[in-house]
Design a protein around this motif. Structure first.
Motif, short mmCIF file in Angstrom:
data_model
loop_
_atom_site.label_atom_id
_atom_site.label_comp_id
_atom_site.label_asym_id
_atom_site.label_seq_id
_atom_site.Cartn_x
_atom_site.Cartn_y
_atom_site.Cartn_z
N LEU A 57 1.47 -1.67 0.12
CA LEU A 57 -0.05 0.19 -0.09
C LEU A 57 1.17 1.26 -0.28
O LEU A 57 1.72 1.08 0.79
CB LEU A 57 -0.72 0.08 1.14
CG LEU A 57 -1.67 1.50 1.39
CD1 LEU A 57 -2.45 1.39 -0.01
CD2 LEU A 57 -2.69 1.60 2.78
N LEU A 114 0.42 5.32 0.38
CA LEU A 114 0.12 7.13 0.97
C LEU A 114 0.81 7.82 0.33
O LEU A 114 1.76 7.77 0.61
CB LEU A 114 -0.29 6.65 2.24
CG LEU A 114 -0.50 5.58 3.23
CD1 LEU A 114 -0.60 5.06 4.36
CD2 LEU A 114 -2.27 4.73 2.40
N GLU A 132 -1.36 14.07 -2.33
CA GLU A 132 -2.47 14.73 -2.99
C GLU A 132 -1.40 16.07 -4.75
O GLU A 132 -2.23 15.35 -5.22
CB GLU A 132 -3.81 15.19 -2.86
CG GLU A 132 -4.03 16.67 -1.87
CD GLU A 132 -4.40 17.20 -1.74
OE1 GLU A 132 -5.64 17.12 -2.16
OE2 GLU A 132 -4.80 18.29 -1.31
N THR A 148 -0.96 -1.23 -4.72
CA THR A 148 -2.61 0.18 -4.37
C THR A 148 -2.52 1.54 -3.42
O THR A 148 -1.35 1.98 -3.04
CB THR A 148 -3.60 -0.84 -3.57
OG1 THR A 148 -3.48 -2.12 -3.84
CG2 THR A 148 -4.09 -0.14 -3.57
N ARG A 174 -3.36 5.17 -2.61
CA ARG A 174 -4.30 5.40 -1.93
C ARG A 174 -4.01 7.14 -1.37
O ARG A 174 -2.28 7.25 -0.51
CB ARG A 174 -5.03 5.08 -0.77
CG ARG A 174 -5.94 3.60 -1.08
CD ARG A 174 -6.59 3.32 0.09
NE ARG A 174 -6.93 2.09 0.04
CZ ARG A 174 -6.85 0.60 1.22
NH1 ARG A 174 -6.53 1.00 1.79
NH2 ARG A 174 -7.55 0.23 0.40
N PHE A 229 -3.67 11.30 0.20
CA PHE A 229 -4.07 12.03 1.43
C PHE A 229 -4.04 13.37 1.06
O PHE A 229 -2.97 14.15 0.69
CB PHE A 229 -3.09 11.09 2.59
CG PHE A 229 -1.94 11.74 2.67
CD1 PHE A 229 -1.37 12.93 3.18
CD2 PHE A 229 -0.85 11.21 2.34
CE1 PHE A 229 0.16 12.57 3.16
CE2 PHE A 229 0.27 10.87 2.58
CZ PHE A 229 0.97 12.22 3.31
N SER A 288 -6.15 13.59 7.72
CA SER A 288 -6.17 12.25 6.73
C SER A 288 -5.20 11.33 6.45
O SER A 288 -5.89 10.11 6.40
CB SER A 288 -6.30 13.00 5.32
OG SER A 288 -6.10 12.45 3.58
N LEU A 344 -6.11 6.90 7.25
CA LEU A 344 -5.61 5.89 5.97
C LEU A 344 -4.94 4.84 6.48
O LEU A 344 -5.20 3.63 6.58
CB LEU A 344 -5.27 6.97 4.74
CG LEU A 344 -5.55 7.67 3.71
CD1 LEU A 344 -4.80 7.65 2.84
CD2 LEU A 344 -6.85 6.89 2.87
N ASP A 394 -7.60 2.85 8.59
CA ASP A 394 -8.05 1.92 8.30
C ASP A 394 -7.02 0.53 7.65
O ASP A 394 -7.43 -0.24 7.14
CB ASP A 394 -8.60 2.36 7.15
CG ASP A 394 -9.93 3.41 7.55
OD1 ASP A 394 -10.03 3.48 9.16
OD2 ASP A 394 -10.52 4.90 6.59
N ALA A 395 -6.18 1.04 7.15
CA ALA A 395 -5.00 0.39 6.09
C ALA A 395 -5.27 -1.11 7.42
O ALA A 395 -4.26 -1.74 7.45
CB ALA A 395 -3.99 0.85 5.86
N GLN A 397 -6.27 -5.41 3.20
CA GLN A 397 -6.56 -5.38 1.93
C GLN A 397 -8.15 -6.10 1.23
O GLN A 397 -8.31 -6.35 2.00
CB GLN A 397 -5.62 -6.84 0.74
CG GLN A 397 -4.10 -6.47 0.66
CD GLN A 397 -3.19 -6.95 0.67
OE1 GLN A 397 -3.64 -7.69 -0.91
NE2 GLN A 397 -2.12 -8.10 0.63
#
Length: 528
Positions: free
Chosen positions: A223, A225, A228, A244, A246, A248, A255, A259, A262-263, A268
């Motif tokens: 994953l 992170l 942006e 993957t 994601r 923030f 933010s 993440l 939640d991870a 997964q």
């Protein structure tokens, strides 16, 4: 440990953190929003441009206007169109109208001043022709020459000349084959010493340092992170990895923590297995915003959730920190707090290429698995010597204090330039210590007018718009250098003051108060 995130009244964002927390000094950044009328007129400007763009496309389709841009052949009329997306429409009808403000050919060293080859257009920027005239001594406010090492002084470049005569210009091989020279080994040892880490590896291209090494570090089942506003090289590397991804919000710790939480909780998708690896991608200084990463908080979060941290110091290495060692030094932290230290030599060192640094086992792994090490040509030896020369100067190994003086001069110039712009009433983004200074223009019609009028005053600037920025946040981006004299900066500031009044660019509502009252907005709980 508690972090107080403080905001100024109104919508001028300032993040202030006092001593005694994770931060050892006040951390202030400005992201003021423009008044509502500016946003309205910006959208109106784009709407008018879009309407006329579709009108001109209609005229081109019916042969009423000459078609200059590439188009599908008649035999391909049943194919899926290649050139009809929005970005191509934007390029054709908006960008081309102001294209003369980019790709200007420079014919001298890009130091604090440079020379430009004059060019003109007879067909509204579809083509250009050179006049044969050279515009001399243009003040350079656009190059990333933070410490002034982009220079042609014969004495300064003596060792570079010697290495050029000894090794020539190219290596003609990869690092894993016949392309590792003694200069590369010397440079890597020096980089590791400069950063205070076990080992380092250098690469011939800064962009590829990210895009070709991230896929070697993470892959499927991992994953990423990513902030942006990360640079395209980080984005491309993340996409090529197959991991993957994601996103923030920029520099937003709430933010990022959500993440991370939640991870850990959900794992997964579908299988809910634990992620093989979680890595956070951030930059030291963000090149379009001028903001500095909130490194102490990110390190605290990555330790709390046992993630890895990849730090891109392309714009921060050499530019911040008491001795130019980047944001790690700027925040008074240990290099061991960052798992992967990345940086480039294209800015502060006046050269080319990049590096990855950290633990020896990390670097040894990349020597074997990095796509850049396997396939890319090695760094030119003369370029390696230029980096060695600049780095030794910063470290004081050349027997002088010139490197430290450059770092201090850059800090003085940065704070002076930012303070004056703020007092004049411009909206500027970023951290008070960042040499990247974005000045917001907003309206599309002002992008070209700003750059052209600045060049008339012998000042070269970089203007930036969509897709490099949000479509409503066009800006001019100034890069301050230690090589800029106070007289040069004052000439630029005087021109900006005059042009700001002429083009009505002074949108700030907070210029009169240098110490606005702050109030507590939120609290973020972090662990040491």
């Amino acid at each position: 440990m508690t972090i107080n995130v403080l905001l100024a009244h109104g919508k001028c964002k300032k993040n202030g953190v006092s001593n005694g927390t994770l931060y050892k000094k006040t951390f202030i950044e400005h992201f003021e929003q423009a008044p509502m009328y500016v946003a309205v007129f910006t959208f109106v400007g784009f709407a008018v441009g879009t309407i006329f763009g579709y009108l001109r496309d209609f005229m081109r389709a019916w042969g009423l206007e000459k078609r200059n841009i590439a188009a599908e052949r008649e035999q391909q009329k049943d194919f899926v169109p290649l050139y009809q997306d929005f970005e191509n429409f934007y390029t054709r009808n908006l960008y081309l109208r102001i294209r003369d403000n980019w790709n200007r050919p420079i014919c001298s060293v890009p130091g604090p001043q440079f020379d430009l080859m004059e060019r003109v257009t007879d067909d509204y920027n579809w083509t250009f022709r050179f006049t044969g005239r050279t515009i001399k001594n243009v003040i350079n406010m656009g190059s990333y020459n933070y410490l002034g090492f982009a220079e042609t002084d014969v004495n300064a470049l003596k060792t570079v000349t010697i290495e050029l005569e000894k090794y020539g210009t190219g290596v003609c091989s990869t690092r894993q084959e016949m392309g590792t020279l003694d200069k590369h080994v010397e440079l890597e040892k020096l980089v590791a010493k400069f950063l205070g880490v076990e080992d380092a590896m250098v690469f011939g291209m800064g962009f590829a340092t990210n895009s070709m090494n991230i896929p070697a570090l993470v892959g499927k089942g991992c994953l990423i992170l990513s902030d942006e506003l990360n640079h395209t090289s980080l984005v491309l590397g993340a996409r090529l990895s197959g991991a993957t991804i994601r996103i923030f919000k920029h520099n937003n710790m709430q933010s990022l923590e959500k993440l991370l939480r939640d991870a850990i909780i959900y794992g997964q998708p579908r299988t809910h297995r634990a992620w093989r690896k979680i890595i956070i991608l951030v930059e030291g200084i963000y090149s379009m915003e001028g903001s500095i990463v909130r490194l102490p908080e990110i390190v605290s979060l990555k330790k709390k959730y046992r993630a890895y941290l990849y730090l891109d110091e392309a714009h921060s290495i050499g530019a911040v920190g008491a001795t130019g060692r980047g944001v790690v030094e700027y925040f008074g932290m240990s290099p061991d707090d960052v798992d992967v230290l990345m940086g480039t030599f294209t800015k502060s060192f006046g050269a080319a290429g990049g590096y990855i640094a950290g633990r020896k086992d990390l670097v040894d792994f990349l020597r074997t698995h990095s796509h850049s090490a396997v396939y890319a040509t090695s760094m030119c030896p003369a370029v390696a010597e230029q980096i060695i020369r600049a780095m030794k100067c910063l470290m004081g190994l050349d027997g002088t204090a010139q490197g430290l003086q450059r770092v201090r001069q850059l800090e003085k110039n940065t704070r002076y330039f930012r303070r004056k712009l703020h007092e004049m009433g411009f909206i500027i983004y970023g951290n008070d210590d960042s040499p990247v200074v974005p000045l917001l223009l907003y309206m599309p019609g002002k992008i070209g007018a700003f750059a052209r009028r600045m060049l008339e005053k012998n000042i070269g600037v970089v203007v930036v718009g969509f897709p490099a920025t949000p479509i409503t946040e066009s800006r001019a981006r100034f890069c301050v250098s230690a090589a800029h004299t106070r007289e040069m900066l004052d000439m630029v500031l005087s021109a900006l003051d005059e042009l700001g009044d002429f083009l009505h660019l002074k949108y700030s509502r907070y210029s009169k108060s240098s110490h606005p009252e702050l109030y507590e907005e939120s609290r973020l709980e972090l662990e040491d």
